[in-house]
Design a protein around this motif. Sequence first.
Motif, PDB file in Angstrom:
ATOM      1  N   LYS A  42       5.120   8.538   9.064  1.00  0.00           N
ATOM      2  CA  LYS A  42       4.211   9.553   8.549  1.00  0.00           C
ATOM      3  C   LYS A  42       4.235   9.454   7.033  1.00  0.00           C
ATOM      4  O   LYS A  42       5.248   9.032   6.467  1.00  0.00           O
ATOM      5  CB  LYS A  42       4.696  10.958   8.925  1.00  0.00           C
ATOM      6  N   PRO A  43       3.147   9.857   6.381  1.00  0.00           N
ATOM      7  CA  PRO A  43       3.180   9.832   4.923  1.00  0.00           C
ATOM      8  C   PRO A  43       4.337  10.686   4.399  1.00  0.00           C
ATOM      9  O   PRO A  43       4.588  11.772   4.912  1.00  0.00           O
ATOM     10  CB  PRO A  43       1.837  10.452   4.525  1.00  0.00           C
ATOM     11  N   GLN A  44       5.049  10.142   3.421  1.00  0.00           N
ATOM     12  CA  GLN A  44       6.138  10.919   2.812  1.00  0.00           C
ATOM     13  C   GLN A  44       5.670  11.513   1.494  1.00  0.00           C
ATOM     14  O   GLN A  44       5.444  12.704   1.391  1.00  0.00           O
ATOM     15  CB  GLN A  44       7.360  10.023   2.596  1.00  0.00           C
ATOM     16  N   CYS A  45       5.501  10.650   0.493  1.00  0.00           N
ATOM     17  CA  CYS A  45       5.059  11.180  -0.809  1.00  0.00           C
ATOM     18  C   CYS A  45       3.558  11.446  -0.811  1.00  0.00           C
ATOM     19  O   CYS A  45       3.064  12.234  -1.589  1.00  0.00           O
ATOM     20  CB  CYS A  45       5.426  10.222  -1.932  1.00  0.00           C
ATOM     21  N   GLY A  46       2.834  10.727   0.065  1.00  0.00           N
ATOM     22  CA  GLY A  46       1.396  10.947   0.187  1.00  0.00           C
ATOM     23  C   GLY A  46       0.535  10.157  -0.773  1.00  0.00           C
ATOM     24  O   GLY A  46      -0.687  10.212  -0.702  1.00  0.00           O
ATOM     25  N   LYS A  47       1.159   9.391  -1.670  1.00  0.00           N
ATOM     26  CA  LYS A  47       0.376   8.667  -2.673  1.00  0.00           C
ATOM     27  C   LYS A  47      -0.516   7.590  -2.064  1.00  0.00           C
ATOM     28  O   LYS A  47      -1.512   7.201  -2.658  1.00  0.00           O
ATOM     29  CB  LYS A  47       1.312   8.015  -3.695  1.00  0.00           C
ATOM     30  N   CYS A  48      -0.143   7.077  -0.918  1.00  0.00           N
ATOM     31  CA  CYS A  48      -0.877   5.969  -0.316  1.00  0.00           C
ATOM     32  C   CYS A  48      -2.013   6.435   0.589  1.00  0.00           C
ATOM     33  O   CYS A  48      -2.830   5.628   1.013  1.00  0.00           O
ATOM     34  CB  CYS A  48       0.084   5.118   0.500  1.00  0.00           C
ATOM     35  N   VAL A  49      -2.066   7.712   0.903  1.00  0.00           N
ATOM     36  CA  VAL A  49      -3.015   8.190   1.919  1.00  0.00           C
ATOM     37  C   VAL A  49      -4.459   7.873   1.558  1.00  0.00           C
ATOM     38  O   VAL A  49      -5.226   7.403   2.392  1.00  0.00           O
ATOM     39  CB  VAL A  49      -2.833   9.707   2.168  1.00  0.00           C
ATOM     40  N   VAL A  94       0.854  -1.188   0.000  1.00  0.00           N
ATOM     41  CA  VAL A  94       0.000   0.000   0.000  1.00  0.00           C
ATOM     42  C   VAL A  94       0.890   1.238   0.000  1.00  0.00           C
ATOM     43  O   VAL A  94       0.647   2.183  -0.728  1.00  0.00           O
ATOM     44  CB  VAL A  94      -0.919  -0.003   1.241  1.00  0.00           C
ATOM     45  N   CYS A  95       1.921   1.191   0.826  1.00  0.00           N
ATOM     46  CA  CYS A  95       2.823   2.334   0.974  1.00  0.00           C
ATOM     47  C   CYS A  95       4.249   1.900   0.647  1.00  0.00           C
ATOM     48  O   CYS A  95       4.883   1.182   1.416  1.00  0.00           O
ATOM     49  CB  CYS A  95       2.750   2.861   2.410  1.00  0.00           C
ATOM     50  N   LEU A  96       4.714   2.325  -0.508  1.00  0.00           N
ATOM     51  CA  LEU A  96       6.065   1.946  -0.927  1.00  0.00           C
ATOM     52  C   LEU A  96       7.130   2.694  -0.127  1.00  0.00           C
ATOM     53  O   LEU A  96       8.201   2.167   0.132  1.00  0.00           O
ATOM     54  CB  LEU A  96       6.250   2.229  -2.418  1.00  0.00           C
ATOM     55  N   CYS A  97       6.829   3.902   0.276  1.00  0.00           N
ATOM     56  CA  CYS A  97       7.816   4.694   1.012  1.00  0.00           C
ATOM     57  C   CYS A  97       8.216   4.008   2.314  1.00  0.00           C
ATOM     58  O   CYS A  97       9.369   4.055   2.730  1.00  0.00           O
ATOM     59  CB  CYS A  97       7.274   6.084   1.314  1.00  0.00           C
ATOM     60  N   HIS A  98       7.240   3.354   2.964  1.00  0.00           N
ATOM     61  CA  HIS A  98       7.511   2.717   4.252  1.00  0.00           C
ATOM     62  C   HIS A  98       7.389   1.205   4.193  1.00  0.00           C
ATOM     63  O   HIS A  98       7.516   0.530   5.219  1.00  0.00           O
ATOM     64  CB  HIS A  98       6.558   3.270   5.320  1.00  0.00           C
TER      65      HIS A  98
HETATM   66 FE1  FES Z   1       3.132   5.928   1.367  1.00  0.00          FE
HETATM   67 FE2  FES Z   1       4.761   7.310  -0.194  1.00  0.00          FE
HETATM   68  S1  FES Z   1       3.721   5.496  -0.647  1.00  0.00           S
HETATM   69  S2  FES Z   1       4.083   7.812   1.777  1.00  0.00           S
END
Ligand code: FES
Length: 57
Positions: free
Chosen positions: A36-43, A3-7
């Motif tokens: 915390k959301p980084q790029c925000g794409k998953c929010v 869901v969240c690639l950043c994390h």
């Molecule tokens: Fe979740 Fe980037 S994919 S903050």
Amino acid sequence: MYVCLCHGLNDRQVRAAIDEGQAGSAAEVYRHYSCKPQCGKCVSTVHDMVRAAQSPA
Ligand code: FES
């Protein structure tokens, strides 16, 4: 599925946080995993998963 690639959070982790009562909102899902959301794409996906879990079946 991630869901969240950043994390590196996957849908099972997000679902687990919701099902365990640890997260009643998208913000609480991130807090549960100390991020915390980084790029925000998953929010929006996390938000939709929380909402889906809260709506009656
Ligand atoms: Fe979740 Fe980037 S994919 S903050």
